[in-house]
Design a protein around this motif. Sequence first.
Motif, mmCIF file in Angstrom:
data_model
loop_
_atom_site.group_PDB
_atom_site.id
_atom_site.type_symbol
_atom_site.label_atom_id
_atom_site.label_comp_id
_atom_site.label_asym_id
_atom_site.label_seq_id
_atom_site.Cartn_x
_atom_site.Cartn_y
_atom_site.Cartn_z
ATOM 1 N N GLU A 47 0.818 -1.211 0.000
ATOM 2 C CA GLU A 47 0.000 0.000 0.000
ATOM 3 C C GLU A 47 0.852 1.260 0.000
ATOM 4 O OE1 GLU A 47 -3.056 0.206 2.920
ATOM 5 O OE2 GLU A 47 -3.898 -1.757 2.426
ATOM 6 N N VAL A 48 1.979 1.253 0.729
ATOM 7 C CA VAL A 48 2.809 2.465 0.795
ATOM 8 C C VAL A 48 3.301 2.856 -0.594
ATOM 9 C CG1 VAL A 48 3.540 2.180 3.190
ATOM 10 C CG2 VAL A 48 4.866 1.092 1.367
ATOM 11 N N MET A 49 3.513 1.887 -1.447
ATOM 12 C CA MET A 49 3.992 2.142 -2.799
ATOM 13 C C MET A 49 2.862 2.726 -3.657
ATOM 14 S SD MET A 49 6.124 -0.593 -5.089
ATOM 15 C CE MET A 49 7.355 -0.035 -6.284
ATOM 16 N N LEU A 50 1.693 2.125 -3.569
ATOM 17 C CA LEU A 50 0.550 2.606 -4.336
ATOM 18 C C LEU A 50 0.094 3.978 -3.860
ATOM 19 C CD1 LEU A 50 -1.493 -0.714 -4.551
ATOM 20 C CD2 LEU A 50 0.022 0.263 -6.283
ATOM 21 N N ASN A 51 0.125 4.190 -2.545
ATOM 22 C CA ASN A 51 -0.304 5.484 -2.002
ATOM 23 C C ASN A 51 0.631 6.609 -2.431
ATOM 24 O OD1 ASN A 51 -2.558 4.443 -0.716
ATOM 25 N ND2 ASN A 51 -1.497 4.100 1.222
ATOM 26 N N ALA A 52 1.915 6.293 -2.569
ATOM 27 C CA ALA A 52 2.869 7.307 -3.012
ATOM 28 C C ALA A 52 2.517 7.808 -4.408
ATOM 29 C CB ALA A 52 4.286 6.752 -2.985
ATOM 30 N N ILE A 53 2.045 6.902 -5.261
ATOM 31 C CA ILE A 53 1.642 7.289 -6.618
ATOM 32 C C ILE A 53 0.355 8.103 -6.576
ATOM 33 C CG2 ILE A 53 0.945 6.415 -8.882
ATOM 34 C CD1 ILE A 53 2.649 3.917 -8.306
#
Length: 400
Positions: A47-53
Amino acid sequence: MPRISEKGVQMPASPIRKLTPFADQAKRDGKKVYHLNIGQPDIATPEVMLNAIKNITFNVWAYTPSEGTLSYRTKLAEYYNKLGYNITPEDILVTVGGSEAITIAMQTCINEGDEIIVPEPFYANYNGFACMSNIVVKPILSHIENGFALPPIADFEKLITSKTRGIIICNPNNPTGYLYSREELEALKELCLKYDLFLFSDEAYREFCYDGREFISPLYLDGLDENVVVIDTVSKRYSACGARLGCIITKNKEVIQSALKFAQARLSPGMVEQIAGTAAVDTPDSYFKEVNKEYTLRRNTLVNRLNAIEGVFCPNPGGAFYVVAKLPIDDADKFCQWILESFTHNNATIMMAPATGFYSTEGSGKNEVRMAYVLNTTDLNMAMDCLDIALKQYPGRTIA
């Protein structure tokens, strides 16, 4: 009509993707196709990766530095140093996927016409990358009977010539899942120091080690800093294959400086991918523990089902998410096409990668296939039901 280049003719097709037209036709015919051919995880991206986008706020989608942003390289160094690599951001060159990392590393370290030794079976695209770089691949055969362990060092020495520039390993291995031991890497270290060779270490599957087994990077070994070039990618670690974000890691300053010139020629890696990659370093350890638990279950399911089928042998791999299995068939390429074209069970079939494409030695892997256990256990069991029945019906079956 103009003719294509000789290199275009020589460039090998991917054994992982070359049967796609037959799988597509099977789907058009209404069949469900269980994809065991490609290492595309179905595990959710952190999620941290997707939220960054999702939370990107820049107004100009700009170039980044050719070596990658300092913020991303700093976070990457933090990640690797947590694992004991002892590097700085200056030891990292960010690339467009692990594929570009391998290509740049080859072109930086190996002259056209020179040779690189690769234990086989190996990641099929090494052949393509070598073709692009006019490098000669010298395969050294490992064997399914001992789980594809590293061949004896004496066999490596027999292949070394004045044109040998390096050795490349994938650890854990794609396609076999074999996890190299410290003793095997120490032996490679002594060989590389003796003959002044580069040791390229493709570590795309570092996080996927099972049964408490230890991952060892050549960068952990004393006295080898100038020889080691590590290749890495976010594709498998974070289930982010589409990000196309990789890197080269080396403490050899001349290699980094020269590789940067190749990176400058292609301008820069993507901005959005590096923003996501920076955030990804903060993925909690719990994510990897759950992923490891799930892949262990899938590996056990697949290996047990395969070895329960008459005439099939499959070693139990220590890492990655692949197996290579020996089947009672005459020709893996024919079988993998036949099972898509001419077979169905409960209106389903499976797609596998013929192992011949993972070898350079002529005739090797003729009765072997690579399977990726990137499906859930229910689907894996359904796929194995298909395989069991298909092997009984296949015209080229080699046991009565």
